[in-house]
Design a protein around this motif. Structure first.
Motif, PDB file in Angstrom:
ATOM      1  N   ILE A 185      -4.330   8.098  -4.511  1.00 15.03           N
ATOM      2  CA  ILE A 185      -4.645   7.049  -3.542  1.00 15.03           C
ATOM      3  C   ILE A 185      -5.705   7.522  -2.563  1.00 15.03           C
ATOM      4  O   ILE A 185      -5.552   8.540  -1.893  1.00 15.03           O
ATOM      5  CB  ILE A 185      -3.389   6.638  -2.750  1.00 15.03           C
ATOM      6  CG1 ILE A 185      -2.263   6.239  -3.694  1.00 15.03           C
ATOM      7  CG2 ILE A 185      -3.708   5.510  -1.774  1.00 15.03           C
ATOM      8  CD1 ILE A 185      -0.903   6.199  -3.020  1.00 15.03           C
ATOM      9  N   LYS A 186      -6.806   6.743  -2.474  1.00 21.75           N
ATOM     10  CA  LYS A 186      -7.835   6.978  -1.445  1.00 21.75           C
ATOM     11  C   LYS A 186      -7.888   5.745  -0.553  1.00 21.75           C
ATOM     12  O   LYS A 186      -8.183   4.643  -1.002  1.00 21.75           O
ATOM     13  CB  LYS A 186      -9.194   7.199  -2.116  1.00 21.75           C
ATOM     14  CG  LYS A 186     -10.412   7.055  -1.182  1.00 21.75           C
ATOM     15  CD  LYS A 186     -10.429   8.114  -0.094  1.00 21.75           C
ATOM     16  CE  LYS A 186     -11.728   8.078   0.720  1.00 21.75           C
ATOM     17  NZ  LYS A 186     -11.811   6.886   1.611  1.00 21.75           N
ATOM     18  N   GLY A 187      -7.553   5.938   0.722  1.00 26.80           N
ATOM     19  CA  GLY A 187      -7.588   4.839   1.676  1.00 26.80           C
ATOM     20  C   GLY A 187      -8.317   5.232   2.933  1.00 26.80           C
ATOM     21  O   GLY A 187      -8.722   6.384   3.112  1.00 26.80           O
ATOM     22  N   ILE A 193      -2.265   3.611   3.715  1.00 21.06           N
ATOM     23  CA  ILE A 193      -1.868   4.623   2.732  1.00 21.06           C
ATOM     24  C   ILE A 193      -0.360   4.794   2.724  1.00 21.06           C
ATOM     25  O   ILE A 193       0.285   4.777   1.667  1.00 21.06           O
ATOM     26  CB  ILE A 193      -2.566   5.965   3.034  1.00 21.06           C
ATOM     27  CG1 ILE A 193      -4.066   5.845   2.800  1.00 21.06           C
ATOM     28  CG2 ILE A 193      -1.978   7.078   2.171  1.00 21.06           C
ATOM     29  CD1 ILE A 193      -4.867   7.023   3.314  1.00 21.06           C
ATOM     30  N   ASN A 194       0.228   4.965   3.910  1.00 17.44           N
ATOM     31  CA  ASN A 194       1.676   5.168   3.994  1.00 17.44           C
ATOM     32  C   ASN A 194       2.446   3.959   3.466  1.00 17.44           C
ATOM     33  O   ASN A 194       3.481   4.101   2.809  1.00 17.44           O
ATOM     34  CB  ASN A 194       2.095   5.454   5.437  1.00 17.44           C
ATOM     35  CG  ASN A 194       1.578   6.785   5.941  1.00 17.44           C
ATOM     36  OD1 ASN A 194       1.252   7.676   5.136  1.00 17.44           O
ATOM     37  ND2 ASN A 194       1.473   6.949   7.244  1.00 17.44           N
ATOM     38  N   ASP A 209       4.254  11.759  -9.893  1.00 18.44           N
ATOM     39  CA  ASP A 209       3.362  12.327  -8.880  1.00 18.44           C
ATOM     40  C   ASP A 209       2.607  11.223  -8.147  1.00 18.44           C
ATOM     41  O   ASP A 209       2.000  10.354  -8.785  1.00 18.44           O
ATOM     42  CB  ASP A 209       2.338  13.270  -9.523  1.00 18.44           C
ATOM     43  CG  ASP A 209       2.989  14.467 -10.189  1.00 18.44           C
ATOM     44  OD1 ASP A 209       3.605  15.278  -9.463  1.00 18.44           O
ATOM     45  OD2 ASP A 209       2.880  14.575 -11.422  1.00 18.44           O
ATOM     46  N   ILE A 210       2.632  11.286  -6.829  1.00 19.50           N
ATOM     47  CA  ILE A 210       1.845  10.391  -5.990  1.00 19.50           C
ATOM     48  C   ILE A 210       1.016  11.280  -5.066  1.00 19.50           C
ATOM     49  O   ILE A 210       1.565  12.044  -4.266  1.00 19.50           O
ATOM     50  CB  ILE A 210       2.730   9.448  -5.155  1.00 19.50           C
ATOM     51  CG1 ILE A 210       3.594   8.573  -6.073  1.00 19.50           C
ATOM     52  CG2 ILE A 210       1.877   8.579  -4.241  1.00 19.50           C
ATOM     53  CD1 ILE A 210       4.626   7.742  -5.337  1.00 19.50           C
ATOM     54  N   HIS A 211      -0.299  11.211  -5.214  1.00 13.54           N
ATOM     55  CA  HIS A 211      -1.188  12.068  -4.430  1.00 13.54           C
ATOM     56  C   HIS A 211      -2.069  11.229  -3.509  1.00 13.54           C
ATOM     57  O   HIS A 211      -2.707  10.271  -3.963  1.00 13.54           O
ATOM     58  CB  HIS A 211      -2.103  12.888  -5.344  1.00 13.54           C
ATOM     59  CG  HIS A 211      -1.390  13.760  -6.323  1.00 13.54           C
ATOM     60  ND1 HIS A 211      -0.710  14.894  -5.955  1.00 13.54           N
ATOM     61  CD2 HIS A 211      -1.242  13.655  -7.671  1.00 13.54           C
ATOM     62  CE1 HIS A 211      -0.180  15.461  -7.033  1.00 13.54           C
ATOM     63  NE2 HIS A 211      -0.483  14.718  -8.075  1.00 13.54           N
ATOM     64  N   VAL A 212      -2.139  11.594  -2.250  1.00 20.27           N
ATOM     65  CA  VAL A 212      -3.090  11.009  -1.320  1.00 20.27           C
ATOM     66  C   VAL A 212      -4.309  11.920  -1.308  1.00 20.27           C
ATOM     67  O   VAL A 212      -4.188  13.126  -1.074  1.00 20.27           O
ATOM     68  CB  VAL A 212      -2.504  10.872   0.090  1.00 20.27           C
ATOM     69  CG1 VAL A 212      -3.560  10.356   1.057  1.00 20.27           C
ATOM     70  CG2 VAL A 212      -1.301   9.942   0.078  1.00 20.27           C
TER      71      VAL A 212
END
Length: 378
Positions: A185-187, A193-194, A209-212
């Motif tokens: 995720i790119k915000g 994002i949260n 997997d969840i990656h910021v």
């Protein structure tokens, strides 16, 4: 004696949810059927060309009238009329007002309603809340592209712009590619994002997997599917999110319902451009000042500009309907990168709205309202 009484069904947002507006799998199926009807020509949208996105009311930067609204981010009203045939066989119009300042009041940027009308008399059939409906049909259209173009064993999704559009696009992605394990995720803001991370954790606990991430490059690299859905100011194309060819995984599909920018050499020589409805982009090119891409930031609009400049041929663009109707292959070559442009059309609202309306009738949901028993001025 003719029966002149006209009743119609009112559905508020809660009614729409009860009637199945969030059933994403069925929504993807409805969009697929709608695209086939577009390809055979069993539809009409606005404008003399029959393919207009809609009619927009905008406001001036300054006005001598104190009461007149002034121009601002997403400040407009818009009417989006259409007729869709086939099993839908319904006319109607989505109408909305939009203002970015709404968020300060706890309201969505746009407040949408959809009216469905009898195709012969024009009488209202239903009047319904359309924010959720519009969000789901918007996500389902990328879902059709993912269904056909993304690898069957897709594992990773990149999200650039974690807003409502990306949320429903991801729901559609999971409906057609349930094996997804990783999301990047790119915000721009920690709040968006949260909120997106929370949504993923609650709705898709199977994700591993969840990656910021901090950059577009990180969001794109290694992903089989990328959803690019940021709100960007228009007029300056260099402000649009830029995606470099070398970041993109071979065989990836990039869904673009909003601003996105790629190098012309990549678009002209190696990428495969697919549109949801090529006639919509031709209509935009006809209606907007050149270059239309400065106003409508979707990649296929830039392709229309390139065609106008004689740098690109119309034959270099594939239309999704031709693929669904088996007129052209799903894939033209191995490991092709697909840039899939999504413009948004009122026929999508009519398609999903008609199904949800029929669900509501069958389930006894909604409030019946009376227009008249006998018209006063017939």
């Amino acid at each position: 004696m003719n029966d002149t009484k006209i009743d119609f069904l009112y559905l508020n947002e809660e009614d729409m949810i009860k009637a199945g507006v969030k059933e994403m799998g069925r929504c993807v199926e409805a969009m697929e059927e709608m695209f086939k009807l577009l390809k055979v020509g069993d539809y009409r949208m606005g404008g003399a060309n029959g393919n207009s996105h809609g009619v927009m009311v905008t406001f001036p930067e300054k006005s001598t009238f104190d009461n007149m609204p002034l121009d601002g981010p997403d400040r407009r009203f818009m009417a989006m009329p259409a007729y869709l045939g086939g099993k839908f066989d319904m006319a109607g119009m989505k109408w909305y007002g939009s203002n970015a300042e709404n968020r300060k009041k706890g309201l969505p940027r746009s407040i949408l309603m959809l009216i469905l009308n009898d195709k012969d008399t024009g009488a209202p059939v239903a009047y319904m809340s359309a924010n959720v409906l519009s969000a789901y049909r918007t996500g389902a259209v990328p879902g059709v592209g993912v269904k056909y173009f993304a690898r069957e064993d897709s594992k990773a999704v990149g999200i650039i712009g974690p807003g409502v559009m990306s949320r429903t696009a991801f729901a559609a992605t999971m409906a057609v590619r349930p094996g997804i394990e990783t999301v990047k995720i790119k915000g721009r803001s920690s709040k968006s994002i949260n909120s997106f991370v929370k949504y993923l954790n609650e709705e898709y606990p199977q994700l591993k997997d969840i990656h910021v991430v901090d950059t577009e490059e990180e969001a794109v690299r290694g992903c089989d599917i990328v959803h690019i859905a940021t709100s960007s100011a228009t007029t300056d194309i260099y402000e649009y999110p830029y995606i470099k060819e070398e970041w993109i995984k071979k065989g990836a599909v990039l869904c673009c319902p909003a601003a996105a920018r790629f190098d012309d050499d990549f678009i002209l020589n190696r990428a495969r451009t697919v549109t949801d409805n090529i006639k919509l982009y031709e209509a935009w090119e006809e209606e907007m000042d050149f270059p239309a891409y400065a106003t409508i930031p979707i990649p296929a609009v830039h392709c229309m500009d390139l065609i106008a400049e004689k740098k690109m041929s119309r034959d270099n663009i594939d239309d999704l309907g031709d693929i669904l109707m088996k007129k052209i292959p799903v894939h033209r070559k191995k490991d092709e990168i697909v840039i899939y442009s999504v413009g948004g059309m009122p026929v999508e609202d009519i398609a999903w709205g008609t199904i949800v309306y029929k669900n509501a009738v069958e389930r006894g949901i909604g409030t019946k309202l009376n227009l008249w028993d006998v018209p006063n001025m017939a």
